[in-house]
Enzyme design. Structure first.
Site, PDB file in Angstrom:
ATOM      1  CB  SER A 186      15.080   8.883 -11.371  1.00 18.65           C
ATOM      2  OG  SER A 186      15.278   7.476 -11.280  1.00 18.65           O
TER       3      SER A 186
ATOM      4  CE  LYS B 195      17.501   5.754 -13.750  1.00 11.93           C
ATOM      5  NZ  LYS B 195      16.618   5.376 -12.622  1.00 11.93           N
TER       6      LYS B 195
ATOM      7  CB  SER C  30      12.812   5.604 -10.600  1.00 11.71           C
ATOM      8  OG  SER C  30      13.021   6.696  -9.748  1.00 11.71           O
TER       9      SER C  30
END
Lengths: 98, 485
Positions: B153, B78, B177
Site C-alpha cells: 500500500s 506516507k 506494504s
C-alpha cells in the site's frame, strides 16, 4: 462441500453490525466476493491445531505499566477542531433518544 | 548528476563539506516533482513552503556543525503518519480534511534529526491494498512504466524515491506494504521487527501487524534512517524497550560462513519465471560472497494468506470503528438519528476494499464464527511463528523472492480481490511472525521492470539483515538504471 458460506441476509446483518449499509447491487457483489474469500479460508481446516495456543501478538510483552503522572493533554479547542459539528465545548450529534 | 538523484550519504558528505546547501537539494527535488509528478502522482499533499523554511533552518545548523544525521535531507511521508497542522488522509474520503493536532513519534524523530519534509504520499485507503489503486485520490503510477502499478500500500513513497521526488521516504508494512512496492519500484525497503519503531501517531490498520519502515536508494541509507527511527517510546505500549545498535556498523562486513536459508515452499507454481531466475542468481551471489545456502522448510507457508486475511480484517474492523462522523473527518448529512448518521457516513466515507475488509473482520469476530475463523487463524499463526523459530536454528538469514511477479498493469487485479491478496504471498509471513525483512533490488525483467530479493531474520536482528543486504548489494553489482520519465 458446502459452496455457500454466506447469504445475502447474513451480509446485510453483518453490515448492520459494522454500521454500514449497502444497496441491492452492492449487497449482491459483496455476497459473491465474501463467499469466494471465505471458501479460500476453508483451507485452514486442513491444519491440525489441537492444543496449539492462539498467537495474537508475535512479540509477547508484559503489561506496559508506567507511573500515573499528570501530563499535558490536548486543549479542548484542539480536540474539537476536526469535529464535523461542535457546540459549547462538546461534539454535536443527531438525536439519540426518541 | 542532479542532486535529486543522490543518496542521503552522498548528499550529507557534500552538505558537510560545504559544497552544496540544503536549499539547493530541496529546489532540485521540487524541480523534479514539477517535471514528473503529473505522470507519477506519488503525492497527496506537497509541503513545498515548509520544506523551504526547514531547508534554511537545516542550512544554519549545518554551518554551525549542529546538524543531525538527516540535516537538510528531503524525505517524504506516507499519508498515514499524523503530521501536526498538515492534512493526513490515509488515502480515504473519510479523512479527506483531517488535520492532526500532533506529530507521530517517527515524524518527531525525523524532524529532530534535521529532515526536511517534501509531502505526504499516496497509498491504498487505510493501507489496504497491494497496488495503490484503492486511494480515494487516484492511483499512483510505477515510474518504470506508468501503465503499471507501483505496488502498495505504500506505493506513493516507493514511487517518489524511485522517481527522484524525494531522497528517502517512509511507509508502513502490515502484510508487505513496504517490501512489495520497494521490490516493484527497484528501491530498498525495510520492515523492522514488530515493536522496534513506535507506532504512536501511525493511523492504525491491524495493530498486531503494522510496523513503520523506510524506503531508500541503497542499503547504507536504510541503516542511516533506521538509526533515527528505531527505539522505545513510552507513548506506545507495544514498542519494545531494547537497545538500538548502530545499524551503520553492520555495513561492509562480510558474510563468510553464514548459512542462508532457502525455503523450499517459496518456489511455487505461479511465480514469474524471470523473478525465479533473478532469485536463483541472487542465491549464487551470496554464495559467491562466502555464505552457504541451505534448503529449509517453512511448512505452513501455504496458510499465510488465509491467516492474514482473517487476522488483519478482524483487527481493522475494530480499529476503523472510530470513523463514525463524530470526532473528526467526514460526516454524511441528513440523518434522522445517530445510527443512520453512522451508517450513511461510513458507507459514503469508505471505499470498496475497506468495506470488504470491515465485513470480513466483523464476520470473523461475530458470535458463532469467532472460533472457526479468528481463533483458528490465531492458532495457525502460532504454527507459522514456530516455523520461523525452527528455521532460524539452522540459518542466519532467509532469502526469498519479495513478490511473485514484477509490477502488474493498472486495473489488472482490481476486480478480483483474492488474486490481489496473493501478491503478498511472500511478505505476509514476516508480519504474522513479527520478524524483520528487507527487500533489495536484484535485477530487471527483459521488459525493464525491477525485481527484488527479500532477506528475513529473527526478532531484532535488523543488523544482521543490513549486513546480508549490504554484502549482497556489494557483490551483486546490479546496474544503477534510472526510470526514463
Amino acid at each position: 462441500m458446502n459452496r455457500i458460506k454466506i447469504s445475502k441476509e447474513e451480509v446485510a446483518y453483518v453490515a448492520h453490525l459494522a454500521r454500514l449499509s449497502f444497496g441491492e447491487e452492492e449487497t449482491r457483489k459483496f455476497t459473491s466476493q465474501l463467499n469466494d474469500i471465505l471458501l479460500y479460508m476453508d483451507k485452514l481446516n486442513e491444519v491440525d491445531t489441537t492444543g496449539v495456543e492462539p498467537v495474537t501478538h508475535a512479540i509477547a510483552r508484559e503489561n506496559a505499566f508506567r507511573e500515573d503522572d499528570v501530563a499535558a493533554s490536548l486543549p479542548v479547542e484542539a480536540s474539537l477542531a476536526n469535529a464535523p459539528e461542535a457546540r459549547a465545548g462538546c461534539f454535536q450529534v443527531p438525536r439519540v433518544i426518541e | 548528476m542532479e542532486l535529486y538523484e543522490l543518496t542521503i550519504h552522498e548528499l550529507s558528505d557534500r552538505l558537510r563539506a560545504g559544497e552544496i546547501t540544503s536549499a539547493e537539494i530541496v529546489s532540485s527535488v521540487f524541480g523534479r516533482i514539477d517535471a514528473v509528478e503529473k505522470d507519477v502522482r506519488a503525492y497527496i499533499t506537497l509541503m513545498r513552503e515548509t520544506a523551504l523554511a526547514e531547508a534554511a533552518e537545516a542550512g544554519e545548523k549545518i554551518r554551525k556543525g549542529e546538524g543531525g544525521p538527516l540535516a537538510g535531507i528531503p524525505v517524504a511521508l506516507k499519508d498515514i503518519f499524523c503530521t501536526k497542522g498538515v492534512r493526513t488522509t490515509c488515502g480515504s474520503r473519510i479523512l479527506e480534511n483531517f488535520i492532526p493536532p500532533y506529530d507521530a513519534t517517527v515524524v518527531e524523530k525525523l524532524r529532530s534529526a534535521g529532515a526536511v519534509f517534501t509531502g505526504k504520499t499516496n497509498m491504498d485507503e487505510f493501507a489496504m491494498g497491494s497496488s495503490t489503486e484503492n486511494s480515494f485520490f487516484g492511483a499512483t503510477r510505477n515510474p518504470w512504466d506508468i501503465e503499471r502499478i507501483p505496488g502498495g500500500s505504500s506505493g506513493g513513497s516507493a514511487a517518489a524515491v524511485t522517481a527522484g521526488e524525494c531522497i528517502a521516504a517512509f511507509g508502513s508494512d502490515t502484510g508487505g506494504s513496504i517490501r512489495q512496492p520497494a521490490s516493484l519500484c527497484g528501491v530498498v525497503g525495510m520492515k523492522p521487527t514488530y515493536g522496534r519503531v513506535s507506532r504512536y501517531g501511525l493511523i492504525a490498520f491491524a495493530s498486531s501487524l503494522d510496523q513503520i519502515g523506510p524506503f531508500t536508494k541503497d542499503v547504507e541509507d536504510c541503516a542511516i534512517v533506521m538509526n533515527v527511527i528505531a527505539g522505545y517510546d513510552p507513548r506506545e505500549s507495544t514498542s519494545v524497550p531494547q537497545e538500538v545498535p548502530d545499524y551503520r556498523s553492520f555495513l561492509g562486513r562480510d558474510i563468510k560462513g553464514w548459512r542462508v536459508g532457502i525455503p523450499k515452499e517459496y518456489f511455487i507454481d505461479g511465480i514469474d519465471p524471470e523473478v525465479e531466475a533473478a532469485i536463483r542468481k541472487a542465491i549464487r551471489v551470496v554464495e559467491g560472497a562466502g555464505a552457504k545456502s541451505v534448503e529449509i522448510s517453512l511448512p505452513h507457508t501455504d496458510y499465510c494468506v488465509a491467516v492474514y486475511y482473517i487476522v488483519a480484517p478482524a483487527e481493522a474492523s475494530s480499529n476503523l470503528a472510530r470513523y463514525d462522523g463524530v470526532k473528526y473527518g467526514f460526516r454524511a448529512g441528513e440523518a434522522r438519528d445517530l445510527l443512520e448518521m453512522y451508517k450513511k457516513t461510513r458507507s459514503a466515507g469508505f471505499g470498496a476494499e475497506v468495506k470488504r475488509r470491515i465485513m470480513i473482520g466483523t464476520y470473523a469476530l461475530s458470535s458463532g464464527y469467532y472460533d472457526a475463523y479468528y481463533r483458528k487463524a490465531s492458532q495457525v499463526r502460532g504454527l507459522i511463528k514456530r516455523d520461523f523459530d525452527e528455521a532460524f536454528k539452522n540459518c542466519d538469514v532467509i532469502l526469498t523472492p519479495t513478490s511473485p511477479t514484477p509490477a502488474f498493469r493498472l486495473g489488472e487485479r482490481t476486480d478480483d480481490p483474492l488474486q490481489m491478496y496473493l501478491s503478498d504471498i511472500f511478505t505476509i509471513s514476516a508480519n504474522l511472525a513479527g520478524i524483520p525483512g528487507i527487500s533489495v533490488p536484484c535485477g530487471y525483467t527483459t521488459g525493464g521492470l525491477p525485481i527484488g530479493v527479500q532477506f528475513l531474520a529473527g526478532h531484532f536482528q535488523e543488523g544482521r539483515l543490513l549486513q546480508a543486504a549490504s554484502a549482497y548489494e556489494k557483490h551483486a553489482r546490479i546496474d544503477k538504471r534510472r526510470p526514463s520519465l
